[in-house]
Design an enzyme around this catalytic site. Structure first.
Site, mmCIF file in Angstrom:
data_model
loop_
_atom_site.group_PDB
_atom_site.id
_atom_site.type_symbol
_atom_site.label_atom_id
_atom_site.label_comp_id
_atom_site.label_asym_id
_atom_site.label_seq_id
_atom_site.Cartn_x
_atom_site.Cartn_y
_atom_site.Cartn_z
ATOM 1 N N ARG A 1 62.908 10.680 -8.689
ATOM 2 C CA ARG A 1 62.869 11.977 -9.402
ATOM 3 C C ARG A 1 61.386 12.110 -10.036
ATOM 4 O O ARG A 1 60.571 11.128 -9.819
ATOM 5 C CB ARG A 1 63.547 11.780 -11.085
ATOM 6 C CG ARG A 1 64.774 12.024 -11.067
ATOM 7 C CD ARG A 1 65.326 13.066 -10.799
ATOM 8 N NE ARG A 1 66.748 13.512 -11.011
ATOM 9 C CZ ARG A 1 67.216 13.090 -9.815
ATOM 10 N NH1 ARG A 1 67.048 13.498 -8.899
ATOM 11 N NH2 ARG A 1 69.137 13.483 -10.034
ATOM 12 N N GLU B 1 59.429 20.354 -10.150
ATOM 13 C CA GLU B 1 59.714 21.065 -9.170
ATOM 14 C C GLU B 1 60.682 22.072 -8.811
ATOM 15 O O GLU B 1 61.394 23.261 -8.163
ATOM 16 C CB GLU B 1 61.175 20.284 -7.869
ATOM 17 C CG GLU B 1 62.148 19.453 -8.995
ATOM 18 C CD GLU B 1 62.224 18.552 -7.860
ATOM 19 O OE1 GLU B 1 62.167 17.720 -7.106
ATOM 20 O OE2 GLU B 1 63.722 18.495 -7.506
ATOM 21 N N HIS C 1 63.065 17.917 -1.744
ATOM 22 C CA HIS C 1 64.411 17.286 -2.349
ATOM 23 C C HIS C 1 65.730 17.032 -1.433
ATOM 24 O O HIS C 1 66.756 17.585 -1.172
ATOM 25 C CB HIS C 1 64.875 17.665 -3.512
ATOM 26 C CG HIS C 1 65.705 16.652 -4.429
ATOM 27 N ND1 HIS C 1 65.796 16.992 -5.802
ATOM 28 C CD2 HIS C 1 66.554 15.660 -4.426
ATOM 29 C CE1 HIS C 1 66.295 15.734 -6.340
ATOM 30 N NE2 HIS C 1 67.133 15.812 -5.299
HETATM 31 P P1 NAD Z 1 71.596 3.318 -9.713
HETATM 32 O O1 NAD Z 1 71.905 3.992 -11.266
HETATM 33 O O2 NAD Z 1 72.722 2.840 -8.380
HETATM 34 O O3 NAD Z 1 70.298 2.859 -9.283
HETATM 35 C C1 NAD Z 1 69.187 2.413 -10.329
HETATM 36 C C2 NAD Z 1 68.610 1.171 -10.554
HETATM 37 O O4 NAD Z 1 67.662 1.319 -11.667
HETATM 38 C C3 NAD Z 1 69.428 0.178 -11.729
HETATM 39 O O5 NAD Z 1 69.544 -0.879 -10.976
HETATM 40 C C4 NAD Z 1 69.215 0.014 -12.918
HETATM 41 O O6 NAD Z 1 68.954 -0.634 -13.086
HETATM 42 C C5 NAD Z 1 67.567 0.050 -12.442
HETATM 43 N N1 NAD Z 1 66.511 0.514 -13.596
HETATM 44 C C6 NAD Z 1 67.501 1.858 -15.012
HETATM 45 N N2 NAD Z 1 66.116 1.875 -15.849
HETATM 46 C C7 NAD Z 1 64.980 1.135 -15.013
HETATM 47 C C8 NAD Z 1 63.915 0.765 -15.329
HETATM 48 N N3 NAD Z 1 63.092 0.825 -16.851
HETATM 49 N N4 NAD Z 1 62.819 -0.259 -14.440
HETATM 50 C C9 NAD Z 1 63.155 -0.033 -13.340
HETATM 51 N N5 NAD Z 1 64.869 -0.356 -13.015
HETATM 52 C C10 NAD Z 1 65.418 0.614 -14.202
HETATM 53 O O7 NAD Z 1 70.609 4.991 -8.652
HETATM 54 P P2 NAD Z 1 71.462 5.499 -7.353
HETATM 55 O O8 NAD Z 1 72.495 5.822 -6.678
HETATM 56 O O9 NAD Z 1 71.077 4.337 -6.422
HETATM 57 O O10 NAD Z 1 69.827 6.193 -7.150
HETATM 58 C C11 NAD Z 1 68.776 6.108 -7.708
HETATM 59 C C12 NAD Z 1 67.723 7.711 -8.314
HETATM 60 O O11 NAD Z 1 68.109 8.470 -7.102
HETATM 61 C C13 NAD Z 1 68.444 8.372 -8.961
HETATM 62 O O12 NAD Z 1 68.059 8.323 -10.401
HETATM 63 C C14 NAD Z 1 68.302 9.723 -8.601
HETATM 64 O O13 NAD Z 1 67.647 10.612 -9.431
HETATM 65 C C15 NAD Z 1 67.887 9.914 -7.084
HETATM 66 N N6 NAD Z 1 68.348 10.375 -6.006
HETATM 67 C C16 NAD Z 1 67.639 11.037 -5.381
HETATM 68 C C17 NAD Z 1 68.161 12.022 -4.532
HETATM 69 C C18 NAD Z 1 67.708 12.263 -3.395
HETATM 70 O O14 NAD Z 1 67.756 13.650 -2.585
HETATM 71 N N7 NAD Z 1 66.471 12.726 -3.510
HETATM 72 C C19 NAD Z 1 69.527 11.774 -4.033
HETATM 73 C C20 NAD Z 1 70.681 11.118 -5.256
HETATM 74 C C21 NAD Z 1 69.806 9.971 -5.594
#
Ligand code: NAD
Length: 337
Positions: free
Chosen positions: A235, A264, A296
């Protein structure tokens, strides 16, 4: 159920329509994004289907509830654009797609890192002009470098594993929970400050929360390695863009690859090639030779779009049938993880 699908693009229409043959919802595809000025388009629908840059603040949710909408179905994983407290208060259920294809985002992240480090877009632009000179295209091997992965959930874990086992990086990780499988492989969990200080490459995969907002800021960059490379496919607001630009100007930051950007919502997913973009910070970012930005698109694979459509339509069917919503998010609880 009658569903107003906001911010529809051609690929949304295609994949939702294909998947809907198994569900039979009545989908109204709308081009505008959902915000206070477009919320009334949801009239006559029980659900809205939205994406990352639709705005679901208190005013919009109240307008939706008044129109009789009962369900907000996010066709994405992140839900930072929804005021969940207000949704809960209004009795609006919010569902998301927690894990449509972590591979799509993880693979794109690695692609961005390689493209950045090995100057692939620059090389391709040169070759198209019959310029085969190699000056300015020197990269570095990934093998042996230290990569810091912040957030080792579904996507971050895949990235960490690929960097460790696929490329031979030393991998540091920071998360509020440790993944024992990654630890067994050799990933080393360290406090965020240590990760920031030791990593040659930092890749962001945590959600946007008050704790992670601007986690890469001037202070973090001060601690970072000289020439650190930063990749963000999570994000935009995880990074303070102004501090990042200062870091690029001072050479502290050696390269940046972004699929997401703080502001964005004003730019991405639209063709603005005939317009004068007003965001000076973003425009400055694009002037650096060692910055690579995509709009994105990390999620954009056939597999991911199919999974997004199916999970979203299944959640809508579950809501209609009064079944448990396994992918519901509320202010207190995030299910599906
Ligand atoms: P997920 O929920 O499986 O993993 C997120 C991880 O972040 C978890 O392990 C959680 O414990 C950890 N976390 C939470 N707070 C934290 C902190 N303060 N410090 C460090 N780690 C922390 O999510 P995911 O499916 O792996 O997705 C990750 C991110 O990718 C999502 O938040 C989403 O915003 C982003 N995303 C982007 C796209 C894209 O097209 N660019 C697509 C999907 C997801």
């Amino acid at each position: 159920m009658r569903v107003a699908v906001f911010g529809t693009k051609g690929y949304d229409r295609q994949f939702l329509t294909e998947a809907n043959t198994a569900f039979g919802h009545r989908l109204t595809f709308l081009e505008p994004r959902l915000d206070a000025s477009t919320a009334r388009l949801a009239e006559g629908h029980q659900a809205v289907c939205v994406f990352v840059n639709d705005r679901l603040d208190a005013a919009v949710l109240e307008a939706l509830a008044e129109l009789g909408v009962r369900l907000v179905a996010l066709r994405c994983a992140g839900y930072n654009n929804v005021d969940l407290r207000t949704a809960d208060r209004l009795g609006l259920a919010v569902v998301r797609v927690p894990a449509y294809s972590p591979e799509a985002v993880a693979e794109f992240t690695i692609g961005l890192l390689l493209a950045l480090d090995r100057r692939i877009p620059r090389a391709w632009a040169r070759v198209r002009e019959n310029n085969f000179a190699l000056d300015g295209l020197i990269g570095r091997n990934l093998a042996g470098r230290t990569a810091g992965v912040i957030g080792t959930g579904r996507i971050g874990a895949l990235v960490a594993r690929t960097l460790l086992l696929g490329f031979g990086c030393r991998v540091l990780a920071s998360d509020v929970v440790e993944d024992p499988e990654l630890v067994a492989m050799g990933v080393l969990y360290v406090p965020r400050e240590e990760l920031l200080a030791e990593s040659d490459i930092i890749t962001l995969h945590c959600p946007l929360t008050p704790d992670t907002h601007h986690l890469v800021d001037a202070v973090a960059l001060e601690r970072a390695q000289e020439g650190v490379q930063i990749v963000n496919t999570s994000r935009g607001a995880l990074i303070d863009t102004t501090a990042l630009i200062a870091g690029l100007k001072s050479h502290k930051v050696g390269g940046v690859a972004l699929d997401v950007y703080e502001q964005e919502a004003d730019l991405f997913f639209e063709n603005l090639s005939d317009e004068i973009v007003q965001d000076d910070v973003f425009q400055r970012l694009l002037t650096f030779p060692n910055v690579l930005v995509t709009g994105h698109q990390a999620f954009l694979t056939e597999e991911a779009l199919t999974a997004i459509a199916t999970t979203t339509l299944q959640s809508i069917a579950d809501a209609e049938a009064g079944r448990e919503l396994v992918n519901r998010v509320t202010a207190a609880v995030v299910v599906g993880r």
